[in-house]
Design a protein around this motif. Structure first.
Motif, PDB file in Angstrom:
ATOM      1  N   GLN A 141       0.824  -1.207   0.000  1.00  0.00           N
ATOM      2  CA  GLN A 141       0.000   0.000   0.000  1.00  0.00           C
ATOM      3  C   GLN A 141       0.863   1.265   0.000  1.00  0.00           C
ATOM      4  N   GLY A 142       2.150   1.127  -0.333  1.00  0.00           N
ATOM      5  CA  GLY A 142       3.026   2.289  -0.369  1.00  0.00           C
ATOM      6  C   GLY A 142       2.536   3.403  -1.281  1.00  0.00           C
ATOM      7  N   PRO A 143       2.214   3.124  -2.560  1.00  0.00           N
ATOM      8  CA  PRO A 143       1.708   4.204  -3.425  1.00  0.00           C
ATOM      9  C   PRO A 143       0.384   4.784  -2.944  1.00  0.00           C
ATOM     10  N   TRP A 144      -0.457   3.961  -2.308  1.00  0.00           N
ATOM     11  CA  TRP A 144      -1.703   4.483  -1.746  1.00  0.00           C
ATOM     12  C   TRP A 144      -1.385   5.506  -0.657  1.00  0.00           C
ATOM     13  N   ALA A 145      -0.511   5.133   0.282  1.00  0.00           N
ATOM     14  CA  ALA A 145      -0.181   6.035   1.383  1.00  0.00           C
ATOM     15  C   ALA A 145       0.481   7.307   0.866  1.00  0.00           C
ATOM     16  N   GLY A 146       1.454   7.154  -0.034  1.00  0.00           N
ATOM     17  CA  GLY A 146       2.149   8.328  -0.540  1.00  0.00           C
ATOM     18  C   GLY A 146       1.236   9.269  -1.288  1.00  0.00           C
ATOM     19  N   SER A 147       0.374   8.723  -2.127  1.00  0.00           N
ATOM     20  CA  SER A 147      -0.527   9.588  -2.897  1.00  0.00           C
ATOM     21  C   SER A 147      -1.586  10.222  -2.008  1.00  0.00           C
ATOM     22  N   MET A 148      -2.107   9.472  -1.023  1.00  0.00           N
ATOM     23  CA  MET A 148      -3.081  10.062  -0.101  1.00  0.00           C
ATOM     24  C   MET A 148      -2.456  11.204   0.686  1.00  0.00           C
ATOM     25  N   GLN A 149      -1.227  11.041   1.126  1.00  0.00           N
ATOM     26  CA  GLN A 149      -0.554  12.117   1.843  1.00  0.00           C
ATOM     27  C   GLN A 149      -0.362  13.331   0.943  1.00  0.00           C
ATOM     28  N   VAL A 202       3.799  10.298  -7.628  1.00  0.00           N
ATOM     29  CA  VAL A 202       3.778   9.043  -6.877  1.00  0.00           C
ATOM     30  C   VAL A 202       3.210   7.920  -7.733  1.00  0.00           C
ATOM     31  N   LEU A 203       2.176   8.229  -8.488  1.00  0.00           N
ATOM     32  CA  LEU A 203       1.470   7.217  -9.267  1.00  0.00           C
ATOM     33  C   LEU A 203       2.141   6.902 -10.600  1.00  0.00           C
ATOM     34  N   ASP A 204       3.113   7.701 -10.991  1.00  0.00           N
ATOM     35  CA  ASP A 204       3.841   7.450 -12.232  1.00  0.00           C
ATOM     36  C   ASP A 204       5.037   6.554 -11.927  1.00  0.00           C
ATOM     37  N   LEU A 205       4.871   5.262 -12.144  1.00  0.00           N
ATOM     38  CA  LEU A 205       5.923   4.285 -11.865  1.00  0.00           C
ATOM     39  C   LEU A 205       6.593   3.797 -13.142  1.00  0.00           C
ATOM     40  N   SER A 206       6.408   4.535 -14.222  1.00  0.00           N
ATOM     41  CA  SER A 206       6.917   4.076 -15.516  1.00  0.00           C
ATOM     42  C   SER A 206       8.438   4.025 -15.566  1.00  0.00           C
ATOM     43  N   GLU A 207       9.101   4.826 -14.722  1.00  0.00           N
ATOM     44  CA  GLU A 207      10.567   4.816 -14.684  1.00  0.00           C
ATOM     45  C   GLU A 207      11.083   4.302 -13.349  1.00  0.00           C
ATOM     46  N   LEU A 208      10.277   3.512 -12.661  1.00  0.00           N
ATOM     47  CA  LEU A 208      10.672   2.988 -11.350  1.00  0.00           C
ATOM     48  C   LEU A 208      12.008   2.258 -11.441  1.00  0.00           C
ATOM     49  N   ALA A 209      12.937   2.668 -10.596  1.00  0.00           N
ATOM     50  CA  ALA A 209      14.276   2.078 -10.626  1.00  0.00           C
ATOM     51  C   ALA A 209      14.257   0.659 -10.077  1.00  0.00           C
ATOM     52  N   ILE A 248       6.980  -3.277 -16.013  1.00  0.00           N
ATOM     53  CA  ILE A 248       5.669  -3.006 -16.612  1.00  0.00           C
ATOM     54  C   ILE A 248       4.542  -3.606 -15.781  1.00  0.00           C
ATOM     55  N   PRO A 249       4.554  -4.934 -15.502  1.00  0.00           N
ATOM     56  CA  PRO A 249       3.473  -5.461 -14.665  1.00  0.00           C
ATOM     57  C   PRO A 249       3.551  -4.986 -13.220  1.00  0.00           C
ATOM     58  N   VAL A 250       4.762  -4.763 -12.701  1.00  0.00           N
ATOM     59  CA  VAL A 250       4.899  -4.285 -11.327  1.00  0.00           C
ATOM     60  C   VAL A 250       4.242  -2.916 -11.178  1.00  0.00           C
ATOM     61  N   SER A 251       4.550  -1.990 -12.081  1.00  0.00           N
ATOM     62  CA  SER A 251       3.999  -0.641 -11.972  1.00  0.00           C
ATOM     63  C   SER A 251       2.483  -0.644 -12.172  1.00  0.00           C
ATOM     64  N   LYS A 252       2.012  -1.407 -13.152  1.00  0.00           N
ATOM     65  CA  LYS A 252       0.566  -1.461 -13.381  1.00  0.00           C
ATOM     66  C   LYS A 252      -0.154  -2.111 -12.209  1.00  0.00           C
ATOM     67  N   GLY A 253       0.462  -3.142 -11.626  1.00  0.00           N
ATOM     68  CA  GLY A 253      -0.151  -3.811 -10.484  1.00  0.00           C
ATOM     69  C   GLY A 253      -0.247  -2.908  -9.273  1.00  0.00           C
ATOM     70  N   PHE A 254       0.818  -2.143  -9.000  1.00  0.00           N
ATOM     71  CA  PHE A 254       0.797  -1.230  -7.864  1.00  0.00           C
ATOM     72  C   PHE A 254      -0.292  -0.179  -8.031  1.00  0.00           C
ATOM     73  N   VAL A 255      -0.390   0.409  -9.212  1.00  0.00           N
ATOM     74  CA  VAL A 255      -1.386   1.454  -9.431  1.00  0.00           C
ATOM     75  C   VAL A 255      -2.798   0.863  -9.347  1.00  0.00           C
ATOM     76  N   TRP A 256      -2.994  -0.315  -9.909  1.00  0.00           N
ATOM     77  CA  TRP A 256      -4.316  -0.967  -9.851  1.00  0.00           C
ATOM     78  C   TRP A 256      -4.731  -1.202  -8.398  1.00  0.00           C
ATOM     79  N   LEU A 257      -3.828  -1.728  -7.589  1.00  0.00           N
ATOM     80  CA  LEU A 257      -4.158  -1.971  -6.180  1.00  0.00           C
ATOM     81  C   LEU A 257      -4.423  -0.657  -5.462  1.00  0.00           C
ATOM     82  N   THR A 258      -3.645   0.352  -5.774  1.00  0.00           N
ATOM     83  CA  THR A 258      -3.839   1.665  -5.156  1.00  0.00           C
ATOM     84  C   THR A 258      -5.225   2.209  -5.464  1.00  0.00           C
TER      85      THR A 258
END
Length: 347
Positions: free
Chosen positions: A40-48, A197-204, A222-232
């Protein structure tokens, strides 16, 4: 101040309130600090960051987007310590608070912000407490009404560790939920810090996987970033989805239920202590007599440290790092007000 709030403080000499740390009998110890919270990291970061003042502070001061993984893993130590450090938790809380001193300014709309504005600081804490409940709602076993009430009582006790004002806070879970609903519907805004926060396209590549070839990571990202955003998006309240322009379908909801069923059943197979982040794991070991109560607190490994130019900044937690030679690290003189706040912090 309500009786629920004052459970988290005790009166000492001169009626000075002394915060009482949470312990192993608390619901928060059981639910906070486990590895599922990373999801839930992207959820918390974006909510903040949707808080106007907090988002502006991140946009103007933060280097989080240059070091997402390092910032995330590094922050788990002090943030977790506010819950798990026992008698040392108040000192850890004050340390976390003081990282935010001097972070202030004016946003693009002419609005002033300050990271230690009590309303701003409390909002960040609110996302920690709500995050505990959301992890259970979406990845575990949803809390009962009685557990939510207990979580909020403990959330106030947790908040008292920071040394921030304790006035005018929600008295119980019902009041906290009303506050949360108001923030989601009336206060939060779509801004650059949230979108970043929600743009994970260049996630290191994660720093704990140096062996992973870059070419492989580019495919996995690609699937990691899409999965994180979908769950968020699935964890967002409906007003927040609408604010950011996301849709959530019945098909999405069914898929999320399958994910929850899978994670909570696999989670049962994980040994108890291995479920927790090192700071939390150490606390459980101290509580169970496996470690002395005064054992040194685990600190972040060097791979999670901020960039060299920020190692001696008062706005950054750097574990056991000792200042290094100026000639080898470069100067921070050009960045006297640089801070690093607003990255996802799990509870």
């Amino acid at each position: 101040m309500t009786s629920e709030v004052t459970r988290g403080v005790r009166l000492g000499s001169g009626n000075a309130r002394q915060p009482v740390p949470l312990g192993p009998d608390s619901l928060t110890w059981q639910l906070f600090g486990d590895w599922r919270g990373l999801l839930q990291g992207p959820w918390a970061g974006s909510m903040q960051n949707m808080h106007p003042q907090l988002g502006a502070a991140v946009e103007q001061h933060s280097i989080f987007f240059e070091e997402r993984w390092q910032r995330l893993y590094r922050s788990l130590y002090p943030i977790g310590g506010v819950v798990f450090d026992g008698d040392r938790a108040p000192a850890t809380g004050r340390q976390v608070r003081d990282y935010h001193r001097g972070i202030s300014g004016v946003d693009a709309k002419g609005r002033r912000y300050n990271a230690l504005n009590p309303d701003v600081f409390f909002w960040a804490h609110a996302t920690f407490v709500m995050g505990v409940a959301r992890v259970q709602d979406y990845l575990g076993y949803p809390l009962t009404d009685a557990q939510r009430d207990q979580l909020w009582v403990e959330g106030l006790q947790w908040y008292s560790m920071y040394g921030m004002p304790m006035d005018n806070l929600p008295e119980d879970w019902t009041a906290f939920q009303a506050y949360w609903d108001h923030m989601c519907a009336e206060v939060l805004e779509d801004n650059k810090a949230t979108r970043d926060v929600l743009d994970l396209s260049e996630l290191a590549k994660p720093p704990m996987a140096p062996w992973l070839p870059e070419a492989v990571w580019r495919l996995l990202r690609i699937p990691v970033s899409k999965g994180f955003v979908w769950l968020t998006v699935g964890m967002y309240d409906e007003p927040v989805r609408g604010l950011l322009g996301y849709r959530w379908t019945e098909r999405d909801e069914r898929a999320l239920k399958v994910l929850r069923w899978t994670i909570r059943n696999v989670w049962r197979l994980v040994p108890f202590e291995r479920r927790y982040h090192p700071r939390a794991r150490s606390a459980w070991q101290r509580a169970r007599g496996k470690l002395p109560v005064d054992s040194p607190l685990p600190e972040t490994p060097d791979r999670n440290l901020p960039p060299p130019a920020y190692l001696d900044s008062p706005h950054h937690y750097v574990g056991t790092h000792k200042p290094i030679d100026e000639a080898t690290r470069g100067s921070t003189a050009d960045h006297p007000t640089e801070g690093d706040i607003g990255g996802p912090a799990t509870p």
